[in-house]
Design a protein around this motif. Structure first.
Motif, PDB file in Angstrom:
ATOM      1  N   UNK A 146      35.150  52.296  43.076  1.00 11.63           N
ATOM      2  CA  UNK A 146      36.317  52.253  42.068  1.00 11.63           C
ATOM      3  C   UNK A 146      37.468  53.086  42.520  1.00 11.63           C
TER       4      UNK A 146
ATOM      5  N   UNK B 274      39.442  51.204  45.041  1.00 15.77           N
ATOM      6  CA  UNK B 274      40.489  50.304  44.673  1.00 15.77           C
ATOM      7  C   UNK B 274      41.417  51.263  43.874  1.00 15.77           C
ATOM      8  N   UNK B 275      41.604  52.227  43.920  1.00 14.65           N
ATOM      9  CA  UNK B 275      42.678  53.063  43.507  1.00 14.65           C
ATOM     10  C   UNK B 275      42.452  53.881  42.097  1.00 14.65           C
TER      11      UNK B 275
ATOM     12  N   UNK C 123      37.556  38.700  29.039  1.00 13.83           N
ATOM     13  CA  UNK C 123      37.916  39.659  30.324  1.00 13.83           C
ATOM     14  C   UNK C 123      38.440  40.827  29.823  1.00 13.83           C
ATOM     15  N   UNK C 124      38.346  41.778  30.584  1.00 14.46           N
ATOM     16  CA  UNK C 124      38.838  43.209  30.581  1.00 14.46           C
ATOM     17  C   UNK C 124      39.511  43.280  31.788  1.00 14.46           C
TER      18      UNK C 124
ATOM     19  N   UNK D 261      48.035  50.286  40.465  1.00 15.81           N
ATOM     20  CA  UNK D 261      48.761  50.399  41.640  1.00 15.81           C
ATOM     21  C   UNK D 261      49.135  48.976  42.176  1.00 15.81           C
ATOM     22  N   UNK D 262      49.597  48.115  41.215  1.00 13.42           N
ATOM     23  CA  UNK D 262      50.079  46.997  41.385  1.00 13.42           C
ATOM     24  C   UNK D 262      49.033  45.744  41.763  1.00 13.42           C
ATOM     25  N   UNK D 263      47.899  45.991  41.729  1.00 13.49           N
ATOM     26  CA  UNK D 263      46.778  44.852  41.897  1.00 13.49           C
ATOM     27  C   UNK D 263      45.857  44.884  40.504  1.00 13.49           C
ATOM     28  N   UNK D 264      45.733  43.646  40.055  1.00 15.42           N
ATOM     29  CA  UNK D 264      44.937  43.286  38.916  1.00 15.42           C
ATOM     30  C   UNK D 264      43.553  43.308  39.310  1.00 15.42           C
ATOM     31  N   UNK D 265      42.757  44.104  38.513  1.00 16.93           N
ATOM     32  CA  UNK D 265      41.290  44.277  38.747  1.00 16.93           C
ATOM     33  C   UNK D 265      40.683  43.986  37.277  1.00 16.93           C
ATOM     34  N   UNK D 266      39.543  43.309  37.597  1.00 17.22           N
ATOM     35  CA  UNK D 266      38.654  42.947  36.364  1.00 17.22           C
ATOM     36  C   UNK D 266      37.315  43.854  36.411  1.00 17.22           C
ATOM     37  N   UNK D 267      37.113  44.033  34.985  1.00 15.85           N
ATOM     38  CA  UNK D 267      36.084  45.112  34.918  1.00 15.85           C
ATOM     39  C   UNK D 267      35.077  44.537  33.792  1.00 15.85           C
ATOM     40  N   UNK D 268      33.733  44.682  33.995  1.00 13.73           N
ATOM     41  CA  UNK D 268      32.770  44.522  33.029  1.00 13.73           C
ATOM     42  C   UNK D 268      33.153  45.357  31.862  1.00 13.73           C
TER      43      UNK D 268
ATOM     44  N   UNK E  96      31.609  48.853  32.185  1.00 22.27           N
ATOM     45  CA  UNK E  96      32.194  49.646  32.958  1.00 22.27           C
ATOM     46  C   UNK E  96      33.399  50.354  32.162  1.00 22.27           C
TER      47      UNK E  96
ATOM     48  N   UNK F 275      45.244  59.235  48.047  1.00 19.47           N
ATOM     49  CA  UNK F 275      46.067  58.394  47.433  1.00 19.47           C
ATOM     50  C   UNK F 275      47.375  59.102  47.233  1.00 19.47           C
TER      51      UNK F 275
ATOM     52  N   UNK G 128      34.554  35.826  36.837  1.00 18.25           N
ATOM     53  CA  UNK G 128      34.568  36.705  35.570  1.00 18.25           C
ATOM     54  C   UNK G 128      34.125  35.762  34.536  1.00 18.25           C
TER      55      UNK G 128
ATOM     56  N   UNK H 160      30.429  45.112  37.304  1.00 16.76           N
ATOM     57  CA  UNK H 160      31.374  43.961  37.741  1.00 16.76           C
ATOM     58  C   UNK H 160      32.759  44.564  37.938  1.00 16.76           C
TER      59      UNK H 160
ATOM     60  N   UNK I 135      35.983  43.446  40.332  1.00 18.41           N
ATOM     61  CA  UNK I 135      36.481  42.422  41.191  1.00 18.41           C
ATOM     62  C   UNK I 135      38.131  42.393  41.029  1.00 18.41           C
TER      63      UNK I 135
END
Lengths: 90, 678
Positions: free
Chosen positions: A33, A36-37, A54-55, A60-67, A70, B255, B382, B490, B492
Motif C-alpha cells: 500500500x 502505491x502511495x 466496488x470500493x 495521488x492521481x491514480x484510482x485504486x480499488x480495495x477490498x 482492507x 513521497x 474487481x 485485494x 489493484x
C-alpha cells in the motif's frame, strides 16, 4: 486545526476526502500500500463506496480499488468539512 | 558496433510494454527468468553505431523483496548491471510513479527518465518544468507518447547521450530525518567494517536502508552478528520513537521528497473533475449491471473466438487431411508399410490435431490482449472478486478458468495475468476441471449412446456443473492445505481506459501463438509418435483373428489395469481408450471405435453408439463421463503446467492428484449407483 475523529476508511462516503492515519495490517500489505502511495497524511478521496460493490479511492492521481476488508483496516481522519487547498502537492 | 544493455523499469500500466514494442518491434525474445515464473522479455534495436538490447523488467510499484516480480527486477539491475536503467513514468500520475524512481536513485545506477503519456498529462492541465525536474532528479528526461509513437528518436538519443556523457556523482539524496539518518550511519559504519565484500559490491547506504527495512533478501546475506544486532536495535529504537514501522515511515519520507520536487516544478493550469474513464467506470463497475456486462463481454469473446476460429480451423483440417492423402499416395496400394503409417497416422494426425487449434488460440489471445490493454480487465477482476474471494482466490482467476471451458492450454497460459504465485498455482491446478472442448466430444458420444433425448441436455449440464463444483471444492482444499496462508487482500490500480494499439495487440498475439506452437507442438509430436508405436506394436500374426489393438502394447496395458478398473465399472477397452486419451481427450472416441472395430460379428453393422449401449449400462456411461471429466489432463496441458510452474513436481501433482480424485469419485458413484439401480 481541531483533532478529528479516527475511523476506518470504509466509513467515508463516496465523494468525501480523508487523511490517512495508519494501516492496521501486516508488513507485506503495508508495504504494498505504501508503494502505491498510501502513506501517513496522504489525502484519499473516495470515488465509490457502495455496499457491497466496488470500493474505489483516488490517491495521488491514480484510482485504486480495495477490498472492503482492507478498507476496514485503513484508519483515516475525516477532513470532509474542511475547505483546505493545501492537501495536494501541485 | 557498440553494444549497450538498457533495462526498462516502471509501474504497471505506465505504458512500458508499448514503448518496449515501439523500440524493438518484432525483434523480441520472450522467456522466463531462471527459476521463477516471471516473464523475461528482451529485444534488440539498432541505432547509429549502437546495438541496444532492451530488457523489459516486470512492472512494479517498488523494489522490495515482498514479491517475486520486484525481486526479479531488483536483482536484474543489481547483478546483471545494465548500462542504463530507463524508468518510464506515467506523466499524468507523476507523484506515484516517481516512487519507483526514488528507489532506483538510491541504488545509484545510471538512470534516464521517460515521461510517457505526455498528451494525457497535457489534457489534465499539467505543465512540467523539465529543466528544473531534470536537475532535481539528476537524470535526463524525455517526453513521449508511446501509443502514438512520439519521442522514440529522443529516447534513443538520450540513451546514447547518457552513456557517452555520464553524469557525475549524485548530489541529492533523500533525507530520512535526523533519527533515521543517525541509525543508518551506524549501520553503514558497521557494514564497512564487518562486511567489506558486500559493501564493495553494493552501495553501502542502500544496503543500510534495506537492512533497516528488514528486507529478507538482503538480510540473509549478512553474516556478521554485530551488524545484525545493530540493525535489530536500530529498528526497535526507531519503531518506538516514530510510532510506526521504520520502512513505512521511510516510504512516507520518499513521497515527501517527491512532493517537494513536484511542488516547485509542476503547475496545474486546469482542474479536470470528471474524465471519460470515470464515466465508463460508473457503468461497467455498477453494482447491478456490472456483472451482466462482464458476462456478456465474456460471452462475446467466446462466441467470436469459436465462431471466427471455426473457419481457419476447418481449412487447416482440410489441409492436413490433404497432406495425409498426398503423402499416402507415394506408396502404391499394397506396398504400405509401417513408415507410411507413422508419418500419416502418427505425425500428421497427431501434430495436425494440435495445429488446427492455433487460429482459435490466436483469436482468443487477441481478444484477451484487447480487454487487458484497454484497462477493462482490471474492472472485470474487481467485479468477480466479490464471488471469487469467498473461495480464497483473486477476482482475476476467473478469466483463465472461463478460458478453460475452451481449452486448458491457453487457460494455463492466461494465468500469467495473476501476479501472485500461490493464486497462479491453485488456478492452474484446477483448470482441467473446467470441461474443455475436447471433452465435449466424449460427452456427446456418451449422452447420445445412453440417455434419452430428453435427458441428454440435463446430463450434459450436470457434468459441467460437477466440474465447477469440484473445482470450487478443490480450490478450498488446496487453500487450506498446500497453499495455506492469508488470502491475498485485494488492491489493484484502475488504469485509465485507453485504446490499445494494433502493434501491441498483434505482438502479444503472436508471442502467445508461437509459444503454443513451440512448446505444445514439440511435446505433442513426441507423444503422437510414442502413442502410435504403442497402438501399432507388437502386431499379431496376420492369420490370427485377434483384435490388433488388444495385442498392442497399449491394449496389453489396458488389460493389465483391468482389475483396478472393475470396481468403477470399466473394462480393458475403456481402460485402453482412457490411456490413449491422455495424448488428446478427443482420442477417447477414436480409440473406442478401434477397440470395437473387430469384435462380435453380430455387432458389425452397428454404430459405435449402439455398440456402447449394447455393452454397457447407463451407469457405466455416466461413470465414463465423470472419469473423463476429472482424470489426468492431456499431454499438452501437462507440458504447459510444467512450463508455467517451472517444475515437473506440480505437473505430476496435477496428473496424479486428478487421477486419484477421478478414481475415488467414480468409485463412489458407481458403487452407490449399483446399489440403488440394480
Amino acid at each position: 486545526m481541531e483533532q478529528k475523529e479516527i475511523k476506518p476508511l470504509s466509513k467515508i462516503r463516496s465523494g468525501e476526502k480523508a487523511k490517512l492515519v495508519n494501516i492496521e495490517a501486516g508488513r507485506g500489505l503495508n508495504n504494498r500500500l505504501a508503494s502505491m502511495g498510501l502513506v501517513s497524511d496522504v489525502e484519499i478521496s473516495v470515488v465509490s463506496n457502495s455496499h457491497p460493490g466496488p470500493f474505489v479511492i483516488n490517491v495521488k492521481g491514480s484510482k485504486v480499488m480495495l477490498g472492503r476488508g482492507m478498507a476496514n483496516k485503513i484508519m483515516v481522519s475525516g477532513c470532509d468539512n474542511e475547505k483546505d487547498n493545501s492537501g495536494s502537492g501541485r | 558496433m557498440k553494444k549497450i544493455t538498457a533495462a526498462l523499469a516502471g509501474n504497471p500500466n505506465c505504458g512500458k510494454t508499448t514503448i518496449f514494442n515501439l523500440l524493438t518491434g518484432s525483434h523480441q525474445h520472450v522467456g522466463n527468468y531462471p527459476g521463477v515464473t516471471v516473464e523475461k522479455k528482451q529485444g534488440v534495436c539498432r541505432y547509429g553505431d549502437y546495438e541496444i538490447t532492451f530488457v523489459d523488467l516486470p512492472g512494479t510499484y517498488s523494489l522490495t523483496a515482498f514479491s517475486e516480480e520486484e525481486l526479479v527486477a531488483r536483482n536484474y539491475i543489481l547483478d546483471e548491471k545494465p548500462d542504463i536503467v530507463v524508468d518510464i513514468v506515467d506523466a499524468s500520475g507523476i507523484e506515484r510513479n516517481l516512487y519507483l524512481y526514488m528507489q532506483l536513485m538510491e541504488m545509484d545506477v545510471s538512470l534516464l527518465l521517460v515521461f510517457n503519456m505526455s498528451d494525457i498529462a497535457e489534457q489534465r492541465g499539467l505543465v512540467f518544468d523539465i529543466q528544473q525536474l531534470s536537475t532535481l532528479l539528476e537524470a535526463r528526461i524525455v517526453q513521449m507518447v508511446g501509443t502514438k509513437g512520439q519521442g522514440k528518436q529522443f529516447l534513443l538519443d538520450a540513451v546514447i547521450n547518457s552513456i557517452e556523457k555520464p553524469r557525475k556523482q549524485r548530489i541529492h539524496k533523500i533525507n530520512y530525518g535526523d533519527e533515521v539518518e543517525h541509525e543508518l550511519d551506524k549501520i553503514e559504519k558497521a557494514l564497512i567494517a564487518e562486511e567489506p565484500e558486500l559493501s564493495q559490491k553494493y552501495r553501502t547506504r542502500w544496503l543500510a536502508i534495506k537492512l533497516l527495512e528488514q528486507d529478507d533478501d538482503i538480510s540473509k546475506h549478512i553474516k556478521s552478528s554485530r551488524v545484525k544486532n545493530i540493525v535489530t536495535s536500530s529498528f526497535e529504537f526507531l519503531k518506538d520513537i516514530l510510532g510506526e514501522n521504520p520502512e513505512i515511515y521511510m516510504a512516507g519520507r520518499r513521497y515527501g521528497y517527491i512532493s517537494g520536487a513536484c511542488q516547485e516544478t509542476i503547475k496545474t493550469t486546469a482542474e479536470l473533475r470528471h474524465n471519460y474513464s470515470d464515466m465508463i467506470d460508473s457503468v461497467v463497475t455498477h453494482r447491478v449491471i456490472g456483472l451482466p456486462i462482464f458476462l456478456s463481454l465474456m460471452f462475446i469473446t467466446f462466441f467470436l473466438t469459436f465462431k471466427l476460429g471455426h473457419y481457419p480451423m476447418s481449412w487447416l483440417e482440410h489441409l492436413f487431411g490433404w497432406l495425409g492423402k498426398t503423402i499416402s499416395g507415394f506408396w502404391p496400394a499394397g506396398s504400405e508399410n509401417w513408415f507410411k503409417s507413422l508419418i500419416v497416422d502418427g505425425i500428421i494426425g497427431g501434430v495436425g490435431g494440435v495445429i488446427v487449434f492455433l487460429p482459435t488460440i490466436l483469436i482468443l489471445f487477441m481478444m484477451i490482449a484487447f480487454l487487458e490493454d484497454s484497462g477493462y480487465m482490471a474492472r472485470a477482476a474487481f467485479i468477480m472478486d466479490r464471488i471469487m474471494h469467498k473461495i480464497g482466490l483473486h477476482g482475476k482467476s476467473f478469466i483463465p478458468m472461463i478460458i478453460g471451458f475452451g481449452c486448458s492450454v491457453p487457460a494455463i497460459m492466461a494465468t500469467r495475468i495473476l501476479e501472485n504465485k500461490r493464486n497462479r498455482l491453485v488456478t492452474i491446478m484446477v483448470i482441467p476441471l473446467m470441461s474443455c472442448g475436447a471433452k465435449l466430444t466424449i460427452y456427446t458420444l456418451i449422452t447420445q449412446a445412453f440417455f434419452s433425448e430428453k435427458l441428454q441436455p440435463l446430463m450434459m449440464w450436470l457434468i459441467y456443473i460437477i466440474g465447477i463444483i469440484l473445482a470450487v471444492i478443490s480450490i478450498k482444499l488446496l487453500r487450506l492445505t498446500i497453499f495455506k496462508g492469508e488470502s491475498i487482500p485485494f488492491v489493484m490500480e484502475l488504469p485509465p481506459y485507453r485504446l490499445p494499439t494494433f502493434k501491441s495487440i498483434s505482438i502479444h498475439m503472436w508471442q502467445r501463438g508461437w509459444m503454443y506452437l513451440k512448446k505444445a507442438g514439440t511435446i505433442i509430436l513426441a507423444a503422437s509418435i510414442i502413442l502410435w508405436f504403442a497402438m501399432s506394436y507388437p502386431k499379431p500374426d496376420t492369420s490370427s483373428h485377434q483384435n490388433k489393438l488388444e495385442y498392442s502394447a497399449i491394449g496389453r496395458l489396458g488389460k493389465a489395469i483391468e482389475p483396478a478398473l472393475k470396481p468403477i465399472g470399466f473394462d480393458w477397452k475403456i481402460g485402453t481408450a482412457l490411456i490413449g486419451a491422455t495424448a488428446a481427450k478427443e482420442l477417447f472416441v477414436s480409440q473406442m471405435a478401434i477397440a470395437y472395430s473387430v469384435g462380435d460379428p453380430e455387432q458389425a453393422d452397428m454404430t459405435l453408439r449402439e455398440k456402447l449401449s449394447a455393452n454397457y449400462s447407463p451407469l457405466t456411461g455416466f461413470c465414463i463421463m465423470l472419469f473423463c471429466l476429472i482424470y489426468a489432463p492431456c499431454v499438452a496441458t501437462i507440458a504447459m503446467t510444467k512450463q508455467e510452474t517451472n517444475s515437473w513436481g506440480w505437473a505430476m501433482f496435477q496428473f496424479f492428484g486428478l487421477t486419484v480424485l477421478a478414481y475415488v469419485i467414480t468409485l463412489i458413484v458407481y458403487q452407490v449407483g449399483n446399489l440403488i439401480f440394480y
